[in-house]
Design a protein around this motif. Structure first.
Motif, PDB file in Angstrom:
ATOM      1  N   ARG A  71       0.797  -1.307   0.129  1.00 14.12           N
ATOM      2  CA  ARG A  71      -0.239  -0.122   0.103  1.00 14.12           C
ATOM      3  C   ARG A  71       1.006   1.353   0.053  1.00 14.12           C
ATOM      4  O   ARG A  71       0.141   2.321  -0.324  1.00 14.12           O
ATOM      5  CB  ARG A  71      -1.042  -0.142   1.243  1.00 14.12           C
ATOM      6  CG  ARG A  71      -1.956  -1.125   1.309  1.00 14.12           C
ATOM      7  CD  ARG A  71      -2.974  -0.804   2.404  1.00 14.12           C
ATOM      8  NE  ARG A  71      -2.595  -0.756   3.756  1.00 14.12           N
ATOM      9  CZ  ARG A  71      -2.129  -1.892   4.514  1.00 14.12           C
ATOM     10  NH1 ARG A  71      -2.454  -2.878   3.937  1.00 14.12           N
ATOM     11  NH2 ARG A  71      -1.656  -1.426   5.618  1.00 14.12           N
ATOM     12  N   CYS A  72       2.161   1.194   0.335  1.00 16.11           N
ATOM     13  CA  CYS A  72       2.996   2.422   0.336  1.00 16.11           C
ATOM     14  C   CYS A  72       3.408   2.771  -0.842  1.00 16.11           C
ATOM     15  O   CYS A  72       3.897   2.246  -1.618  1.00 16.11           O
ATOM     16  CB  CYS A  72       4.171   1.968   1.316  1.00 16.11           C
ATOM     17  SG  CYS A  72       5.626   3.174   1.495  1.00 16.11           S
ATOM     18  N   ALA A  73       3.395   4.188  -0.754  1.00 14.39           N
ATOM     19  CA  ALA A  73       3.960   4.806  -2.044  1.00 14.39           C
ATOM     20  C   ALA A  73       5.279   5.203  -1.864  1.00 14.39           C
ATOM     21  O   ALA A  73       5.975   6.199  -1.914  1.00 14.39           O
ATOM     22  CB  ALA A  73       3.193   5.998  -2.523  1.00 14.39           C
ATOM     23  N   CYS A  74       6.202   4.004  -1.675  1.00  9.79           N
ATOM     24  CA  CYS A  74       7.505   4.082  -1.219  1.00  9.79           C
ATOM     25  C   CYS A  74       8.454   4.300  -2.579  1.00  9.79           C
ATOM     26  O   CYS A  74       9.583   3.582  -2.597  1.00  9.79           O
ATOM     27  CB  CYS A  74       8.071   2.873  -0.365  1.00  9.79           C
ATOM     28  SG  CYS A  74       7.085   2.793   1.135  1.00  9.79           S
ATOM     29  N   THR A  75       8.177   5.375  -3.324  1.00  6.34           N
ATOM     30  CA  THR A  75       8.757   5.553  -4.586  1.00  6.34           C
ATOM     31  C   THR A  75       9.943   6.125  -4.458  1.00  6.34           C
ATOM     32  O   THR A  75      10.851   6.188  -5.195  1.00  6.34           O
ATOM     33  CB  THR A  75       8.340   5.791  -5.702  1.00  6.34           C
ATOM     34  OG1 THR A  75       7.381   7.190  -5.235  1.00  6.34           O
ATOM     35  CG2 THR A  75       7.014   5.014  -6.129  1.00  6.34           C
ATOM     36  N   ASP A  77      13.298   7.488  -1.665  1.00  8.49           N
ATOM     37  CA  ASP A  77      14.120   7.093  -0.404  1.00  8.49           C
ATOM     38  C   ASP A  77      13.510   7.693   0.656  1.00  8.49           C
ATOM     39  O   ASP A  77      13.472   6.946   1.614  1.00  8.49           O
ATOM     40  CB  ASP A  77      15.539   7.624  -0.810  1.00  8.49           C
ATOM     41  CG  ASP A  77      16.452   6.506  -1.567  1.00  8.49           C
ATOM     42  OD1 ASP A  77      15.426   5.918  -2.327  1.00  8.49           O
ATOM     43  OD2 ASP A  77      17.328   6.904  -2.096  1.00  8.49           O
ATOM     44  N   PRO A  78      13.184   9.021   0.912  1.00  4.59           N
ATOM     45  CA  PRO A  78      12.637   9.428   2.350  1.00  4.59           C
ATOM     46  C   PRO A  78      11.429   8.738   2.686  1.00  4.59           C
ATOM     47  O   PRO A  78      11.303   8.246   3.651  1.00  4.59           O
ATOM     48  CB  PRO A  78      12.262  10.744   1.850  1.00  4.59           C
ATOM     49  CG  PRO A  78      13.229  11.386   0.942  1.00  4.59           C
ATOM     50  CD  PRO A  78      13.462   9.977   0.026  1.00  4.59           C
ATOM     51  N   ALA A  79      10.504   8.288   1.643  1.00  4.53           N
ATOM     52  CA  ALA A  79       9.294   7.627   1.980  1.00  4.53           C
ATOM     53  C   ALA A  79       9.895   6.185   2.500  1.00  4.53           C
ATOM     54  O   ALA A  79       9.208   5.606   3.248  1.00  4.53           O
ATOM     55  CB  ALA A  79       8.485   7.244   0.715  1.00  4.53           C
ATOM     56  N   LEU A  80      10.669   5.517   1.807  1.00  2.00           N
ATOM     57  CA  LEU A  80      11.194   4.009   2.089  1.00  2.00           C
ATOM     58  C   LEU A  80      11.653   4.132   3.506  1.00  2.00           C
ATOM     59  O   LEU A  80      11.369   3.226   4.160  1.00  2.00           O
ATOM     60  CB  LEU A  80      11.916   3.532   0.851  1.00  2.00           C
ATOM     61  CG  LEU A  80      12.281   2.239   1.450  1.00  2.00           C
ATOM     62  CD1 LEU A  80      11.086   1.280   1.386  1.00  2.00           C
ATOM     63  CD2 LEU A  80      13.119   1.440   0.217  1.00  2.00           C
ATOM     64  N   ARG A  81      12.377   5.123   3.640  1.00  2.00           N
ATOM     65  CA  ARG A  81      13.218   5.318   5.184  1.00  2.00           C
ATOM     66  C   ARG A  81      12.039   5.564   6.000  1.00  2.00           C
ATOM     67  O   ARG A  81      12.173   4.807   7.264  1.00  2.00           O
ATOM     68  CB  ARG A  81      13.979   6.666   5.094  1.00  2.00           C
ATOM     69  CG  ARG A  81      15.323   6.628   4.395  1.00  2.00           C
ATOM     70  CD  ARG A  81      16.222   7.382   4.583  1.00  2.00           C
ATOM     71  NE  ARG A  81      17.280   7.543   3.553  1.00  2.00           N
ATOM     72  CZ  ARG A  81      18.442   7.026   3.843  1.00  2.00           C
ATOM     73  NH1 ARG A  81      18.467   6.186   4.945  1.00  2.00           N
ATOM     74  NH2 ARG A  81      19.342   7.184   2.899  1.00  2.00           N
ATOM     75  N   ARG A  82      10.719   6.104   5.939  1.00  2.00           N
ATOM     76  CA  ARG A  82       9.814   6.340   6.854  1.00  2.00           C
ATOM     77  C   ARG A  82       9.199   5.195   7.118  1.00  2.00           C
ATOM     78  O   ARG A  82       8.736   4.574   8.199  1.00  2.00           O
ATOM     79  CB  ARG A  82       8.720   7.551   6.438  1.00  2.00           C
ATOM     80  CG  ARG A  82       9.470   8.869   6.513  1.00  2.00           C
ATOM     81  CD  ARG A  82       8.383  10.087   6.256  1.00  2.00           C
ATOM     82  NE  ARG A  82       7.709   9.990   4.817  1.00  2.00           N
ATOM     83  CZ  ARG A  82       8.124  10.482   3.920  1.00  2.00           C
ATOM     84  NH1 ARG A  82       8.950  11.342   4.106  1.00  2.00           N
ATOM     85  NH2 ARG A  82       7.423  10.548   2.916  1.00  2.00           N
ATOM     86  N   PHE A  83       8.827   4.182   5.942  1.00  2.00           N
ATOM     87  CA  PHE A  83       8.379   2.990   6.193  1.00  2.00           C
ATOM     88  C   PHE A  83       9.122   2.086   7.001  1.00  2.00           C
ATOM     89  O   PHE A  83       8.905   1.334   7.871  1.00  2.00           O
ATOM     90  CB  PHE A  83       8.126   2.495   4.609  1.00  2.00           C
ATOM     91  CG  PHE A  83       7.488   1.154   4.758  1.00  2.00           C
ATOM     92  CD1 PHE A  83       6.097   0.742   4.969  1.00  2.00           C
ATOM     93  CD2 PHE A  83       8.251  -0.094   4.637  1.00  2.00           C
ATOM     94  CE1 PHE A  83       5.584  -0.407   5.015  1.00  2.00           C
ATOM     95  CE2 PHE A  83       7.631  -1.389   4.912  1.00  2.00           C
ATOM     96  CZ  PHE A  83       6.169  -1.469   4.848  1.00  2.00           C
ATOM     97  N   ILE A  84      10.453   1.961   6.972  1.00  2.00           N
ATOM     98  CA  ILE A  84      11.373   0.931   7.609  1.00  2.00           C
ATOM     99  C   ILE A  84      11.468   1.544   9.046  1.00  2.00           C
ATOM    100  O   ILE A  84      11.192   0.589   9.982  1.00  2.00           O
ATOM    101  CB  ILE A  84      12.742   1.253   7.076  1.00  2.00           C
ATOM    102  CG1 ILE A  84      12.637   0.640   5.634  1.00  2.00           C
ATOM    103  CG2 ILE A  84      13.715   0.417   7.841  1.00  2.00           C
ATOM    104  CD1 ILE A  84      12.177  -0.917   5.443  1.00  2.00           C
TER     105      ILE A  84
END
Length: 515
Positions: A71-75, A77-84
């Motif tokens: 569901r994550c719009a982890c496109t 790097d900052p978004a992916l970092r927040r998800f992690i």
């Protein structure tokens, strides 16, 4: 020589197999569990060290994490970092507490409590494996117990009055054999597909608890069975996993890994190497990289087809002289234990195995000048001089003439600060100019076995001088040293680590010897 060797092997293979303890299912590694999420984190370099995410612990079940990821719009790097950050707990940074400067031996004794860990339980989803007793880690990025490191670490523990840790670590390694049928490279799920140089018999020999001998010997036999899996069906010239049968019927071993994908702890590095070498089969490349990790020599020109370049690695096509020397030691230890335990069939069978392997090492791993790795493609021992050449002396398998010749050939490897791994400056950490604690110990002990005491004394003095000089300069003991110039070592996939388990153990043991 062929018929006597085959006769000995027939005796060995006829022996009854040991009763096997139940083996736990092998848990999936983080890369296997998290698929594309894992790949994205590694390939986008979210962490400088690829091992960081391999050691992270999910905050909720895998299915929930992956559903949220989809569901994550982890496109970005900052978004992916927040998800992690929201879904994983990252490993804490290593801490080595500063101490008042003390004599080197005293300093090492003070380090053991800092390097001692306990993991009777682990958080759900952790890649760490549980262990029943406290143990010592190497230090730095190495937060778990490692296989061959630990033997050399354990050499120093009794001198600090910590025989309890020796007994505990022997029990810990035995528990891994009981659960998984092998001792993994390290105590993480992502290490379970491979082992490391089989030194459990040496660790077991450090135990002072005679009441555990039967248990330890059962575990040694189970480890031997792991390394020899597939031996009974091999025809001359064939290989299966870690076993090779040469044209004359001799059974020897090679390094291997049960997986053929990128290593979890070095996922990006392996994937990028495969991408730059499209002519190579990626699965075979990954297998050879993993096999080199099982050897402990990750990485070295020793394994490279061109002697220089990691992309040409071919570990699985070599029959290593160090591995087979240690396998001989394992077989001899089992035979001796079986005699003590009054198990005559076992003693006879493993004595026959040891005799057959002795003949094979002397014949096939000898190039006429020194001991070396056997090349399965050329059908002969190669001409590459490495620190592994003294392992047959350590295992007392060399003839007197072979030992004398090997000692002379070995001398160029000895620098100002001890033994180099090789004479090739490839930029890899198991090459010139780096020296490592296990090679100093093996060389010194092996040379002493054959009366080469002057060279052994030279190596000991050089190693202690180098370690002492760095300790005076920085207050640290390091994973590896530049033994050509007595300074910190370099090269490889990660920075030099301090702590450091096997350097502490070997140095402490050598310092305690009579002058």
């Amino acid at each position: 020589m062929i018929r006597p060797v085959l006769a000995l092997l027939a005796v060995a293979l006829a022996a009854p197999a040991p009763a096997r303890a139940p083996v736990s299912p092998t848990p999936l590694s983080p890369a296997q569990r998290f698929g594309d999420l894992y790949r994205q984190v590694q390939m986008r370099r979210l962490f400088p060290d690829s091992k960081t995410f391999a050691d992270a612990t999910p905050r909720r079940p895998d299915a929930a994490v992956m559903a949220a990821y989809r569901r994550c719009a982890c496109t970005t790097d900052p978004a992916l970092r927040r998800f992690i950050a929201a879904n994983f707990t990252l490993p804490a940074a290593p801490i080595v507490r500063p101490q008042p400067r003390a004599p080197l031996a005293q300093h090492i004794d003070r380090l053991w409590p800092q390097l001692t860990r306990e993991t009777r339980t682990v958080p759900p989803g952790s890649s760490a494996l549980t262990l029943p007793r406290p143990y010592v880690v190497p230090g730095g990025r190495f937060r778990e117990m490692y296989y061959w490191d630990s033997y050399f670490t354990m050499l120093g523990l009794p001198l600090a009055g910590r025989q309890d840790l020796v007994e505990g670590m022997v029990a810990d390694f035995g528990s891994l054999v009981d659960r998984y049928g092998r001792i993994p490279n390290g105590t993480r799920t992502y290490y379970l597909s491979r082992s490391q140089p089989p030194v459990f018999y040496l660790m077991s020999g450090l135990s002072r608890d005679a009441t555990t001998l039967a248990t330890r010997n059962r575990q040694l036999r189970a480890e031997h069975a792991f390394w020899m899996t597939g031996e009974r069906t091999l025809k001359p010239g064939e290989q299966h996993a870690r076993v090779v049968r040469l044209a004359d019927g001799a059974l020897l071993n090679r390094y291997w890994d049960d997986r053929d994908d990128p290593r979890d702890e070095s996922w990006r590095e392996d994937a990028e190497l495969a991408a730059t070498t499209p002519a190579r089969d990626a699965k075979q490349l990954y297998r050879d990289l993993r096999a080199a990790a099982e050897s402990g020599w990750d990485f070295s020109s020793r394994w490279f087809a061109d002697g220089r370049t990691l992309a040409t690695i071919r570990t699985t096509r070599l029959v290593p002289v160090d591995l087979n020397s240690l396998m001989l030691g394992l077989e001899q230890a089992i035979a001796a234990n079986c005699r003590t335990l009054r198990d005559a069939p076992c003693a006879t069978a493993f004595a026959a195995r040891a005799a057959a392997r002795t003949a094979a090492i002397r014949q096939h791993l000898w190039n006429g000048r020194f001991f070396a790795d056997y090349d399965l493609d050329t059908g002969a021992a190669n001409d590459r001089l490495t620190a592994a050449t003294v392992f047959p002396l350590f295992a007392r398998v060399a003839t007197a003439d072979q030992a004398r010749a090997t000692a002379r050939a070995f001398e160029p490897l000895v620098g100002q600060g001890g033994v180099r791994a090789t004479l090739v400056p490839s930029g890899q950490q198991w090459d010139e100019p780096n020296g490592w604690a296990p090679h100093q110990w093996v060389a010194i002990q092996g040379l002493r076995h054959y009366g080469e005491t002057a060279l052994a004394a030279r190596i000991k003095a050089a190693w202690l001088a180098g370690v002492t000089a760095e300790y005076r300069a920085s207050g640290k003991l390091l994973e590896k040293y530049d033994v050509a110039e007595r300074r910190p070592g370099g090269g490889g996939e990660y920075p030099n680590q301090d702590g450091f388990g096997w350097t502490n153990g070997v140095t402490r043991a050598l310092l305690a010897e009579p002058r």
